[in-house]
Write a protein that holds these residues in place. Sequence first.
Motif, PDB file in Angstrom:
ATOM      1  N   TYR A 195      -0.935 -30.507  55.717  1.00 30.04           N
ATOM      2  CA  TYR A 195      -1.998 -31.522  55.127  1.00 30.04           C
ATOM      3  C   TYR A 195      -2.946 -31.806  56.392  1.00 30.04           C
ATOM      4  O   TYR A 195      -3.786 -32.535  55.964  1.00 30.04           O
ATOM      5  CB  TYR A 195      -0.956 -32.687  54.936  1.00 30.04           C
ATOM      6  N   GLU A 196      -2.798 -31.148  57.408  1.00 32.91           N
ATOM      7  CA  GLU A 196      -3.820 -31.556  58.626  1.00 32.91           C
ATOM      8  C   GLU A 196      -4.186 -30.266  59.227  1.00 32.91           C
ATOM      9  O   GLU A 196      -3.373 -29.397  59.483  1.00 32.91           O
ATOM     10  CB  GLU A 196      -2.905 -32.503  59.484  1.00 32.91           C
ATOM     11  N   ILE A 229      -6.366 -31.554  55.379  1.00 29.76           N
ATOM     12  CA  ILE A 229      -6.782 -30.102  54.744  1.00 29.76           C
ATOM     13  C   ILE A 229      -7.764 -30.310  53.425  1.00 29.76           C
ATOM     14  O   ILE A 229      -8.633 -29.373  53.473  1.00 29.76           O
ATOM     15  CB  ILE A 229      -5.560 -29.657  54.295  1.00 29.76           C
ATOM     16  N   ASP A 230      -7.899 -31.530  53.072  1.00 28.50           N
ATOM     17  CA  ASP A 230      -8.672 -31.967  52.065  1.00 28.50           C
ATOM     18  C   ASP A 230     -10.174 -32.258  52.610  1.00 28.50           C
ATOM     19  O   ASP A 230     -11.290 -32.479  51.857  1.00 28.50           O
ATOM     20  CB  ASP A 230      -8.366 -33.071  51.013  1.00 28.50           C
ATOM     21  N   ASN A 231     -10.177 -31.906  53.542  1.00 37.81           N
ATOM     22  CA  ASN A 231     -11.618 -32.327  54.474  1.00 37.81           C
ATOM     23  C   ASN A 231     -12.106 -33.577  54.668  1.00 37.81           C
ATOM     24  O   ASN A 231     -13.347 -33.987  54.791  1.00 37.81           O
ATOM     25  CB  ASN A 231     -12.636 -31.142  53.865  1.00 37.81           C
ATOM     26  N   ALA A 232     -11.213 -34.328  54.298  1.00 38.50           N
ATOM     27  CA  ALA A 232     -11.525 -35.900  54.697  1.00 38.50           C
ATOM     28  C   ALA A 232     -11.421 -36.058  56.052  1.00 38.50           C
ATOM     29  O   ALA A 232     -10.348 -36.273  56.689  1.00 38.50           O
ATOM     30  CB  ALA A 232     -10.668 -36.748  54.069  1.00 38.50           C
ATOM     31  N   ALA A 233     -12.554 -35.704  56.869  1.00 36.96           N
ATOM     32  CA  ALA A 233     -12.533 -35.997  58.360  1.00 36.96           C
ATOM     33  C   ALA A 233     -12.029 -37.311  58.819  1.00 36.96           C
ATOM     34  O   ALA A 233     -12.939 -38.220  58.413  1.00 36.96           O
ATOM     35  CB  ALA A 233     -13.641 -35.344  58.892  1.00 36.96           C
ATOM     36  N   GLU A 234     -11.420 -37.061  60.103  1.00 37.28           N
ATOM     37  CA  GLU A 234     -11.015 -38.381  60.780  1.00 37.28           C
ATOM     38  C   GLU A 234     -11.111 -38.008  62.163  1.00 37.28           C
ATOM     39  O   GLU A 234      -9.974 -37.348  62.883  1.00 37.28           O
ATOM     40  CB  GLU A 234      -9.607 -38.740  60.358  1.00 37.28           C
TER      41      GLU A 234
END
Length: 244
Positions: A195-196, A229-234
């Motif tokens: 997931y990351e 992984i869903d491209n929600a950048a942090e």
Amino acid sequence: MMTSFVPVLVLFAALAYANAQGDGVTMPREEFPGLGALNAAQRETVDRFVLDHERPTGELKLLAERGGTAVRSSVALRYFFPHSRFVVVPWTLRADPAAKHLYSIPFGLYDVLAISDTGQHESTFHSSGNQEEFGLFLHNHRVKVRNKTEACEVARALADIYGPTGLSLCNNVKSSSSEWRLSYTETRFRPISSYEQVREAYYYRLRVDSRGVVLDGKLVADTLERCKIDNAAESVGNQHSPVN
């Protein structure tokens, strides 16, 4: 001989990934099988090192691959260290059949010995770890890094000693008056879990004094960005993490 195998294998995989992202520079390096290129005192030093470090008994054996020993040489190594020879000693780990389930056996382990003309054992460069011994070797030989040309030659010597698993790009950044980042390489995002993913920078951090004489060095990994992984950048900024 260092034994922190799992982190090392992860690091090597990351370095290979990093090199695959950019325009790699093939470093000309010669390798002479066997010990024929050494004098008698140097060969004796290699034999003594092997005898001191082999563990031929026990449920986990450490054995030198004597047929795989070789002398490494290059233009950069001869320039910086004209009175030293660099000898590769490969190692094999073997577990007793009854104990195989207890161990995860790594492959590709080796040490590179620096041996003087007189047979003095100057340093051991390990296939595991953060390559601090290279920085100390530069310091002991009073090597100077004062400009990008010298930084590039030192980066070549680093790659020539450690082989293709090391960083091998002459992309060197002077980050301050006392620090160089040799072979600076940024990766694309790579997954670290289901997931990351992270984007990283790898380089060899070299500290120098006011005259440019090398003080020490260390292989470093910086995390530049982290995101799901869903491209929600942090973004995590420039988290600085020396490689252990």
